[in-house]
Design a protein around this motif. Structure first.
Motif, PDB file in Angstrom:
ATOM      1  N   ALA A  17       0.723  -1.088  -0.028  1.00  8.52           N
ATOM      2  CA  ALA A  17      -0.116   0.194  -0.103  1.00  8.52           C
ATOM      3  C   ALA A  17       0.716   1.195  -0.038  1.00  8.52           C
ATOM      4  O   ALA A  17       0.613   2.344  -0.594  1.00  8.52           O
ATOM      5  N   THR A  18       1.838   1.362   0.595  1.00 14.68           N
ATOM      6  CA  THR A  18       2.897   2.488   0.914  1.00 14.68           C
ATOM      7  C   THR A  18       3.447   2.592  -0.575  1.00 14.68           C
ATOM      8  O   THR A  18       3.730   3.728  -0.879  1.00 14.68           O
ATOM      9  N   ARG A  19       3.656   1.668  -1.281  1.00 12.10           N
ATOM     10  CA  ARG A  19       4.373   1.575  -2.447  1.00 12.10           C
ATOM     11  C   ARG A  19       3.566   2.230  -3.404  1.00 12.10           C
ATOM     12  O   ARG A  19       3.644   2.992  -4.469  1.00 12.10           O
ATOM     13  N   ILE A  20       2.202   1.869  -3.343  1.00 13.35           N
ATOM     14  CA  ILE A  20       1.053   2.013  -4.671  1.00 13.35           C
ATOM     15  C   ILE A  20       0.704   3.395  -4.384  1.00 13.35           C
ATOM     16  O   ILE A  20       0.581   4.216  -5.370  1.00 13.35           O
ATOM     17  N   LEU A  21       0.499   4.029  -2.978  1.00 16.02           N
ATOM     18  CA  LEU A  21       0.086   5.397  -2.850  1.00 16.02           C
ATOM     19  C   LEU A  21       1.487   6.322  -2.820  1.00 16.02           C
ATOM     20  O   LEU A  21       1.226   7.613  -2.686  1.00 16.02           O
ATOM     21  N   LYS A  22       2.689   5.695  -3.125  1.00 20.14           N
ATOM     22  CA  LYS A  22       3.816   6.415  -3.146  1.00 20.14           C
ATOM     23  C   LYS A  22       4.019   7.211  -1.756  1.00 20.14           C
ATOM     24  O   LYS A  22       4.201   8.594  -1.895  1.00 20.14           O
ATOM     25  N   VAL A  23       3.890   6.678  -0.494  1.00 19.30           N
ATOM     26  CA  VAL A  23       4.108   7.132   0.532  1.00 19.30           C
ATOM     27  C   VAL A  23       5.148   6.510   1.338  1.00 19.30           C
ATOM     28  O   VAL A  23       5.657   5.499   1.390  1.00 19.30           O
ATOM     29  N   ASP A  24       6.147   7.799   1.837  1.00 17.92           N
ATOM     30  CA  ASP A  24       7.358   7.319   2.397  1.00 17.92           C
ATOM     31  C   ASP A  24       7.135   7.362   3.981  1.00 17.92           C
ATOM     32  O   ASP A  24       6.920   8.255   4.765  1.00 17.92           O
ATOM     33  N   LEU A  25       7.215   6.132   4.524  1.00 19.19           N
ATOM     34  CA  LEU A  25       6.818   5.873   6.004  1.00 19.19           C
ATOM     35  C   LEU A  25       7.958   5.167   6.579  1.00 19.19           C
ATOM     36  O   LEU A  25       8.742   4.326   5.736  1.00 19.19           O
ATOM     37  N   ASP A  26       8.168   5.326   7.810  1.00 21.32           N
ATOM     38  CA  ASP A  26       9.243   4.218   8.304  1.00 21.32           C
ATOM     39  C   ASP A  26       8.643   2.772   8.615  1.00 21.32           C
ATOM     40  O   ASP A  26       7.312   2.584   8.407  1.00 21.32           O
ATOM     41  N   THR A  27       9.586   1.912   8.733  1.00 23.46           N
ATOM     42  CA  THR A  27       9.044   0.379   8.671  1.00 23.46           C
ATOM     43  C   THR A  27       8.076   0.252   9.740  1.00 23.46           C
ATOM     44  O   THR A  27       7.105  -0.573   9.449  1.00 23.46           O
TER      45      THR A  27
END
Length: 77
Positions: A17-27
């Motif tokens: 989901a973070t890759r699809i929405l192009k969001v940079d979150l910590d692990t």
């Protein structure tokens, strides 16, 4: 066992989901959001499927996606 499966799936979906929405979150945040989303989505969809049959899975998935995208857009700004 289903709870463990939802946790494993949650980690994978959080990453996707973070890759699809192009969001940079910590692990840890990625894992936490993915697991929480999988748990909530799994429980809600089970309830919908039990009440309304197979069509509810599609409706539940659409509603879940709409709510998550709305929440992401609201909080990301």
């Amino acid at each position: 066992m289903p709870l463990i499966w939802l946790l494993i799936v949650g980690v994978a979906v959080g990453f996707l989901a973070t890759r699809i929405l192009k969001v940079d979150l910590d692990t840890p945040s990625t894992i936490a959001l993915g697991v929480l989303g999988a748990l909530i989505g799994g429980l809600l969809l089970r309830g919908l499927v039990m009440m309304a049959g197979m069509g509810a899975g599609f409706v539940g998935a659409l509603l879940g996606a709409l709510v998550l995208i709305w929440a992401w857009k609201s909080w990301a700004k």
